[in-house]
Design an enzyme around this catalytic site. Structure first.
Site, PDB file in Angstrom:
ATOM      1  N   ARG A  56      -3.005  15.541  49.442  1.00  0.00           N
ATOM      2  CA  ARG A  56      -3.444  15.654  47.977  1.00  0.00           C
ATOM      3  C   ARG A  56      -2.670  15.008  47.143  1.00  0.00           C
ATOM      4  O   ARG A  56      -2.335  15.178  45.910  1.00  0.00           O
ATOM      5  CB  ARG A  56      -3.659  17.297  47.775  1.00  0.00           C
ATOM      6  CG  ARG A  56      -4.175  18.170  48.477  1.00  0.00           C
ATOM      7  CD  ARG A  56      -5.787  17.805  48.625  1.00  0.00           C
ATOM      8  NE  ARG A  56      -6.670  18.509  49.372  1.00  0.00           N
ATOM      9  CZ  ARG A  56      -6.842  18.600  50.674  1.00  0.00           C
ATOM     10  NH1 ARG A  56      -6.305  17.330  51.257  1.00  0.00           N
ATOM     11  NH2 ARG A  56      -7.628  19.355  51.560  1.00  0.00           N
TER      12      ARG A  56
ATOM     13  N   GLU B 233      -4.619  22.198  41.654  1.00  0.00           N
ATOM     14  CA  GLU B 233      -5.052  20.665  42.262  1.00  0.00           C
ATOM     15  C   GLU B 233      -5.695  19.988  41.276  1.00  0.00           C
ATOM     16  O   GLU B 233      -5.707  18.909  40.983  1.00  0.00           O
ATOM     17  CB  GLU B 233      -6.189  20.990  43.314  1.00  0.00           C
ATOM     18  CG  GLU B 233      -5.529  21.247  44.758  1.00  0.00           C
ATOM     19  CD  GLU B 233      -6.502  20.798  45.850  1.00  0.00           C
ATOM     20  OE1 GLU B 233      -7.259  20.010  45.616  1.00  0.00           O
ATOM     21  OE2 GLU B 233      -6.530  21.545  46.783  1.00  0.00           O
TER      22      GLU B 233
ATOM     23  N   SER C 110     -11.238  23.792  45.546  1.00  0.00           N
ATOM     24  CA  SER C 110      -9.947  24.502  45.790  1.00  0.00           C
ATOM     25  C   SER C 110      -9.105  24.414  44.642  1.00  0.00           C
ATOM     26  O   SER C 110      -8.717  23.223  44.321  1.00  0.00           O
ATOM     27  CB  SER C 110      -9.286  24.058  46.895  1.00  0.00           C
ATOM     28  OG  SER C 110     -10.090  24.250  48.210  1.00  0.00           O
TER      29      SER C 110
END
Length: 339
Positions: free
Chosen positions: A166, A335, A239
């Site tokens: 990520r 995130e 998410s």
């Protein structure tokens, strides 16, 4: 200001959380020239710029005192095809899932595990999006970006992007690079990735023994639709927390008290823990504070039930982070980018 700039524009339609804040200025860029024009004009007026794509990785907590530049460039093309390996290029403003479906319609495999992810092609390399055992880096060939410091175009190879979980060079240098188009190496031969999550089981339930790339995409879409809310119906950014990577000693300590711990061994000896499992064990699944909440089916997803503000969602996220740290000794990282 130029007539192309709108003033005091609600960003509610431009972020998947559906947060209703205003942009001081707003414009869209459909090609490289419009990108350069917007950046030059903003620099001349000493106005900061926030570049967005599909708004699926944003948590907006206040009105944006900047020019919000939405990438709206479109275009899909095949650059090379040797009969098996096919290099395709997509403009930054292309919506991600329709791009995946286009690749499948061309008989190309490689992106099927990344089906139904919200956002745009240009935003995908920023955080090296991934799902069901596949990440952008696994099919990435290169991209073209504009250096906002020099105004020059630069092509980046896979190695130069610094992809990690990520993460990427572009995420680590916010405001430096503006991604214009991305290239992927896809295949006319199927190399299925079926061992992450319930993909293989779902295919079996559907009576598929020798899956095509389209079969895998359909299975993943059905799984995601069952577990993840549609942002059109319920505001969310997918998410919300990264799966934390921790030392083996901490993973072992947690497992002693929680034998059901979901943990994946990493090449360096650490373990990647399932953030959603930690959050659910702590009792946050389905929790709601006003219109800010944790989804009832997927504890990794924070949702806006209608009128939640970005501040309220951020406060809820902070409470979850503090609780997980206290209970498990694990730090959860958000995130979405916070503005």
């Amino acid at each position: 200001m130029s007539g192309q700039w709108q003033q005091q524009v609600s960003l509610k339609p431009y972020n998947t959380f559906g947060i209703d804040v205003k942009a001081r200025f707003f414009t869209e860029a459909h090609n490289d020239d419009e990108v350069r024009q917007a950046l030059a004009q903003a620099a001349g007026q000493d106005v900061p710029v926030l570049v967005i794509g599909g708004g699926s990785n944003l948590l907006l907590t206040a009105d944006v005192q900047s020019l919000v530049l939405r990438m709206a460039s479109r275009g899909l093309r095949i650059l090379s095809d040797d009969g098996e390996r096919v290099v395709v290029e997509a403009e930054a403003g292309e919506p991600w899932h329709p791009f995946v479906q286009w690749s499948l319609s061309q008989g190309l495999a490689g992106l099927e595990n990344l089906s139904l992810i919200p956002g745009t092609v240009g935003a995908a390399p920023m955080q090296n999006i991934g799902a069901y055992g596949v990440e952008i880096k696994d099919v990435f060939v290169g991209l073209t970006a504009l250096d906002r410091q020099t105004g020059e175009l630069r092509d980046f190879s896979l190695e130069e992007c610094g992809f990690a979980y990520r993460d990427s060079l572009f995420k680590r240098n916010p405001g430096r690079w503006l991604i214009l188009r991305v290239r992927f190496a896809l295949s006319r031969m199927m190399h299925a990735h079926l061992d992450y999550g319930p993909v293989r089981q779902r295919l079996s339930e559907q009576g598929v023994d020798q899956p095509t790339a389209q079969n895998v995409s359909d299975a993943i879409c059905s799984i995601r639709r069952e577990k993840l809310p549609d942002p059109i119906e319920l505001g969310n950014a997918g998410s919300f927390f990264k799966n934390p990577v921790v030392a083996a000693v901490l993973a072992d300590k947690i497992r002693l008290q929680h034998p059901g711990l979901v943990a994946y061994p990493q090449a360096d000896g650490q373990y990647k823990l399932a953030a959603g499992w930690l959050i659910e064990q702590a009792g946050w699944k389905g929790h709601r504070e006003g219109d800010a909440g944790v989804h009832r089916l997927q504890s990794l997803v924070l949702v806006n039930y209608g009128q939640a503000t970005g501040v309220q969602l951020h406060q809820l996220a902070q409470k979850i982070q503090a609780d997980i740290l206290e209970r498990f000794g694990v730090e959860l990282e958000m995130e979405p980018n916070l503005y």
